[in-house]
Design an enzyme around this catalytic site. Sequence first.
Site: not given
Ligand code: ACO
Length: 430
Positions: A308, A365
């Site tokens: 998140h 979710d």
């Molecule tokens: N699976 C694997 N790796 C992940 C995940 C994941 N679900 N989420 C984040 N990471 C990793 C990224 O690759 C990144 O790694 P790095 O630092 O080595 O490059 C690190 O964790 C940080 O991730 P970001 O993408 O920079 O985090 P951001 O805050 O931009 O994204 C998000 C948040 C979009 C929710 C992300 O965690 C994601 O894509 N999760 C999966 C989709 C999801 O569940 N969305 C629902 C969110 S809740 C909502 O909207 C109600």
Amino acid sequence: MSEHIAKLIIDNITYELPIIKGTSDDRAIDIQQLLKKTGLITLDSGYMNTGACTSSITYLDGKKGILNYRGYPIEDLAENCTFTEVAYLIIHGELPTSEAMESFKHDMVRFALLHEDMIHFFDSYPSTASPMSILSTTVNALHNYYPEMDDADDPYGGYTATAARLLSKTRTIAAFSYKKSVGHPLVYPSPKLDYCSNFLNMMFDRPNLPYEIMPEVVSALNKLLILHADHEQNCSTSTVRLVGSSGANLYASISAGVSALWGPMHGGANQAVIEMLENIYADDKDFEKYLAKAKDKNDPYRLTGFGHRVYKTFDPRARIIKEACDKIFEQLNVVDPLLDIAKELEERVSNDEYFLKRNLYPNVDFYSGIIYRAMGIPTNMFPVMFALGRMPGWIAQWTEMKEDRSRIGRPRQIYTGHAEREFVAMKDRY
Ligand code: ACO
């Protein structure tokens, strides 16, 4: 005048910028005069570090896992309130008195029906149409049928009526879109049923197979919608504010919010979680394969339902949903292999260095889709369920933006394209 200031030194010149403080410990450097004073803008792709407004609706602390609506902890609201009560709280700022609640419920009843001309909308979509697309377009069209929202003196106009109309009609639109997709006759809203029972009845009642409204299902649905009711400046809410800041009406702004919510990184995640769990199940529960894909930097695959932008600890909503999930499975005596897959995946993630290091925990979710499945709601309707829950938040945030007389939203950019070039006529290009 702010008590604290930040000092910014550019080319040996020191600029002072006020620091503003919220109710809790959150602080921000106010850069509204930065461009004027320095000629510089800030660059913040994805608005990772940009406060777009001040707001008194929702407070969340991502490090401590706290979420409050209008000052009330989410745990208390989810345990003790109905969704309608929480919607009132979010929209009007206070918990309703019993009188106010009755009047709000009465409004919800009188606005539940759709204009009969709008029923034809549903005939023009293919049966395979996405319910999110139907919701977004139909909400936008509401302004053509109910323009009196701009007229506070009209008995059907003004803010209170429009809020009740949107909450009530979007529930009808959602259920009708499902009925059309399965080719069943529409079930109209009943004035005798509360918000959640009415929705379930419109979804599942059939002339030859009456639907039994179970209090356990109603209670779980209330909880899920409450947990989604607002979440400060997320992607869809920021969209609602941004669209509304141009002067666009509430229906148009919320229609855009529905579209923003649709994506799998936001409200579409609950649907994507189920698809991911189904894939793991169909793949002989090869968890390691999916974990390895999620960790592979050359693979765009992510474990949906984890991580998140704001929560760097357990999402408090996920904790409540997980409990609700166990409860409803027990109450309804439902067996779903995907629940076991989800639990094992969570267990593996919680012991995996990659996820621990990045503070990736289950988000709201992760378990919500599994509960919706147990209720009989089809997977492509999950984002719509999220949208129904988020409706009060969008309405309140749009209104706050209007009341604050926010300027039109207009980010800047740093241009990186060609420098000015000499134009070449078509005949001379080769
Ligand atoms: N699976 C694997 N790796 C992940 C995940 C994941 N679900 N989420 C984040 N990471 C990793 C990224 O690759 C990144 O790694 P790095 O630092 O080595 O490059 C690190 O964790 C940080 O991730 P970001 O993408 O920079 O985090 P951001 O805050 O931009 O994204 C998000 C948040 C979009 C929710 C992300 O965690 C994601 O894509 N999760 C999966 C989709 C999801 O569940 N969305 C629902 C969110 S809740 C909502 O909207 C109600």
